[in-house]
Scaffold this motif. Structure first.
Motif, PDB file in Angstrom:
ATOM      1  N   GLY A   1       0.806  -1.213   0.000  1.00  0.00           N
ATOM      2  CA  GLY A   1       0.000   0.000   0.000  1.00  0.00           C
ATOM      3  C   GLY A   1       0.840   1.264   0.000  1.00  0.00           C
ATOM      4  N   ASN A   2       2.079   1.192   0.453  1.00  0.00           N
ATOM      5  CA  ASN A   2       2.943   2.369   0.491  1.00  0.00           C
ATOM      6  C   ASN A   2       3.421   2.781  -0.888  1.00  0.00           C
ATOM      7  N   ALA A   3       3.245   1.907  -1.873  1.00  0.00           N
ATOM      8  CA  ALA A   3       3.725   2.206  -3.214  1.00  0.00           C
ATOM      9  C   ALA A   3       2.750   3.086  -3.994  1.00  0.00           C
ATOM     10  N   GLU A   4       1.604   3.416  -3.363  1.00  0.00           N
ATOM     11  CA  GLU A   4       0.641   4.267  -4.053  1.00  0.00           C
ATOM     12  C   GLU A   4       1.245   5.653  -4.250  1.00  0.00           C
ATOM     13  N   ARG A   5       0.795   6.323  -5.310  1.00  0.00           N
ATOM     14  CA  ARG A   5       1.257   7.687  -5.539  1.00  0.00           C
ATOM     15  C   ARG A   5       0.742   8.578  -4.423  1.00  0.00           C
ATOM     16  N   ALA A   6       1.554   9.534  -4.043  1.00  0.00           N
ATOM     17  CA  ALA A   6       1.181  10.447  -2.965  1.00  0.00           C
ATOM     18  C   ALA A   6      -0.025  11.299  -3.363  1.00  0.00           C
ATOM     19  N   ASP A   7      -0.212  11.523  -4.661  1.00  0.00           N
ATOM     20  CA  ASP A   7      -1.302  12.394  -5.100  1.00  0.00           C
ATOM     21  C   ASP A   7      -2.559  11.614  -5.466  1.00  0.00           C
ATOM     22  N   SER A   8      -2.627  10.324  -5.153  1.00  0.00           N
ATOM     23  CA  SER A   8      -3.821   9.558  -5.503  1.00  0.00           C
ATOM     24  C   SER A   8      -4.835   9.650  -4.372  1.00  0.00           C
ATOM     25  N   LEU A   9      -5.693  10.638  -4.457  1.00  0.00           N
ATOM     26  CA  LEU A   9      -6.763  10.833  -3.496  1.00  0.00           C
ATOM     27  C   LEU A   9      -8.059  10.342  -4.121  1.00  0.00           C
ATOM     28  N   VAL A  10      -8.819   9.572  -3.358  1.00  0.00           N
ATOM     29  CA  VAL A  10     -10.073   9.022  -3.856  1.00  0.00           C
ATOM     30  C   VAL A  10     -11.208   9.576  -3.009  1.00  0.00           C
ATOM     31  N   LEU A  11     -12.159  10.204  -3.676  1.00  0.00           N
ATOM     32  CA  LEU A  11     -13.348  10.718  -3.009  1.00  0.00           C
ATOM     33  C   LEU A  11     -14.327   9.561  -2.866  1.00  0.00           C
ATOM     34  N   ASN A  12     -14.502   9.069  -1.637  1.00  0.00           N
ATOM     35  CA  ASN A  12     -15.378   7.933  -1.388  1.00  0.00           C
ATOM     36  C   ASN A  12     -16.844   8.335  -1.289  1.00  0.00           C
ATOM     37  N   SER A  13     -17.123   9.437  -0.585  1.00  0.00           N
ATOM     38  CA  SER A  13     -18.504   9.892  -0.452  1.00  0.00           C
ATOM     39  C   SER A  13     -18.546  11.319   0.057  1.00  0.00           C
ATOM     40  N   ILE A  14     -19.733  11.905  -0.052  1.00  0.00           N
ATOM     41  CA  ILE A  14     -19.985  13.261   0.447  1.00  0.00           C
ATOM     42  C   ILE A  14     -21.277  13.221   1.241  1.00  0.00           C
ATOM     43  N   VAL A  15     -21.280  13.881   2.399  1.00  0.00           N
ATOM     44  CA  VAL A  15     -22.496  14.007   3.198  1.00  0.00           C
ATOM     45  C   VAL A  15     -22.864  15.477   3.209  1.00  0.00           C
ATOM     46  N   ASN A  16     -24.001  15.793   2.587  1.00  0.00           N
ATOM     47  CA  ASN A  16     -24.485  17.172   2.535  1.00  0.00           C
ATOM     48  C   ASN A  16     -25.391  17.398   3.738  1.00  0.00           C
ATOM     49  N   SER A  17     -24.953  18.234   4.648  1.00  0.00           N
ATOM     50  CA  SER A  17     -25.728  18.551   5.848  1.00  0.00           C
ATOM     51  C   SER A  17     -25.427  19.998   6.213  1.00  0.00           C
ATOM     52  N   ALA A  18     -25.804  20.419   7.423  1.00  0.00           N
ATOM     53  CA  ALA A  18     -25.498  21.782   7.865  1.00  0.00           C
ATOM     54  C   ALA A  18     -23.992  22.025   7.814  1.00  0.00           C
ATOM     55  N   LYS A  19     -23.230  21.000   8.123  1.00  0.00           N
ATOM     56  CA  LYS A  19     -21.767  21.071   8.021  1.00  0.00           C
ATOM     57  C   LYS A  19     -21.321  19.922   7.109  1.00  0.00           C
ATOM     58  N   PRO A  20     -21.282  20.170   5.792  1.00  0.00           N
ATOM     59  CA  PRO A  20     -20.954  19.082   4.869  1.00  0.00           C
ATOM     60  C   PRO A  20     -19.551  18.536   5.105  1.00  0.00           C
ATOM     61  N   HIS A  21     -19.411  17.245   4.874  1.00  0.00           N
ATOM     62  CA  HIS A  21     -18.105  16.619   4.988  1.00  0.00           C
ATOM     63  C   HIS A  21     -17.939  15.573   3.897  1.00  0.00           C
ATOM     64  N   ALA A  22     -16.687  15.307   3.604  1.00  0.00           N
ATOM     65  CA  ALA A  22     -16.350  14.355   2.549  1.00  0.00           C
ATOM     66  C   ALA A  22     -15.511  13.234   3.145  1.00  0.00           C
ATOM     67  N   VAL A  23     -15.613  12.071   2.536  1.00  0.00           N
ATOM     68  CA  VAL A  23     -14.763  10.947   2.912  1.00  0.00           C
ATOM     69  C   VAL A  23     -13.771  10.761   1.771  1.00  0.00           C
ATOM     70  N   ILE A  24     -12.506  11.056   2.052  1.00  0.00           N
ATOM     71  CA  ILE A  24     -11.441  10.937   1.059  1.00  0.00           C
ATOM     72  C   ILE A  24     -10.430   9.938   1.596  1.00  0.00           C
ATOM     73  N   ASN A  25     -10.124   8.937   0.793  1.00  0.00           N
ATOM     74  CA  ASN A  25      -9.215   7.858   1.217  1.00  0.00           C
ATOM     75  C   ASN A  25      -9.661   7.284   2.564  1.00  0.00           C
ATOM     76  N   ASN A  26     -10.976   7.130   2.708  1.00  0.00           N
ATOM     77  CA  ASN A  26     -11.599   6.544   3.902  1.00  0.00           C
ATOM     78  C   ASN A  26     -11.379   7.364   5.173  1.00  0.00           C
ATOM     79  N   LYS A  27     -11.164   8.676   5.032  1.00  0.00           N
ATOM     80  CA  LYS A  27     -11.036   9.585   6.178  1.00  0.00           C
ATOM     81  C   LYS A  27     -12.103  10.656   6.069  1.00  0.00           C
ATOM     82  N   ILE A  28     -12.777  10.936   7.177  1.00  0.00           N
ATOM     83  CA  ILE A  28     -13.818  11.972   7.199  1.00  0.00           C
ATOM     84  C   ILE A  28     -13.146  13.330   7.327  1.00  0.00           C
ATOM     85  N   LEU A  29     -13.464  14.234   6.381  1.00  0.00           N
ATOM     86  CA  LEU A  29     -12.825  15.549   6.333  1.00  0.00           C
ATOM     87  C   LEU A  29     -13.863  16.650   6.140  1.00  0.00           C
ATOM     88  N   PHE A  30     -13.595  17.790   6.760  1.00  0.00           N
ATOM     89  CA  PHE A  30     -14.445  18.964   6.620  1.00  0.00           C
ATOM     90  C   PHE A  30     -13.667  20.044   5.887  1.00  0.00           C
TER      91      PHE A  30
END
Length: 105
Positions: free
Chosen positions: A41-70
């Protein structure tokens, strides 16, 4: 007739030993074939970000590379600038889209 139980025990022991020695020679059919190379898994490119999902709410957040981010959070040193309904804008100018690999050919 008294030798019969001993004969059965010896036969079963030999049969069990035969199966054990034979099973070592058998190859696991679920393993990849010859010539298969694994990549860590360490051989992945550093710039390979995958948008897994988006939750649209009062404070929207995205799941990128399986991490929840605001908005304002960072992943791999890149800041999340905007979270839309189907995309995320990053500080390095990239735009991650949901289902991009499916819609692009």
């Amino acid at each position: 007739m008294q030798n019969r139980p001993i004969f059965i025990l010896i036969s079963l022991s030999l049969l069990g030993a035969s199966f054990l020695s034979h099973s070592k020679a058998l190859r696991d059919p679920t393993l990849p074939g010859q010539g298969y190379v694994t990549v860590s898994g360490n051989a992945e490119r550093a710039d390979s970000l995958v948008l897994n999902s988006i939750v649209n709410s009062a404070k929207p957040h995205a799941v990128i590379n399986n991490k929840i981010l605001f908005v304002g959070d960072r992943i791999d040193g890149i800041r999340i600038e905007y979270i839309g309904k189907s995309y995320v804008n990053l500080s390095d100018g990239r735009k991650l889209k949901l289902f991009q690999s499916i819609t692009e050919r």
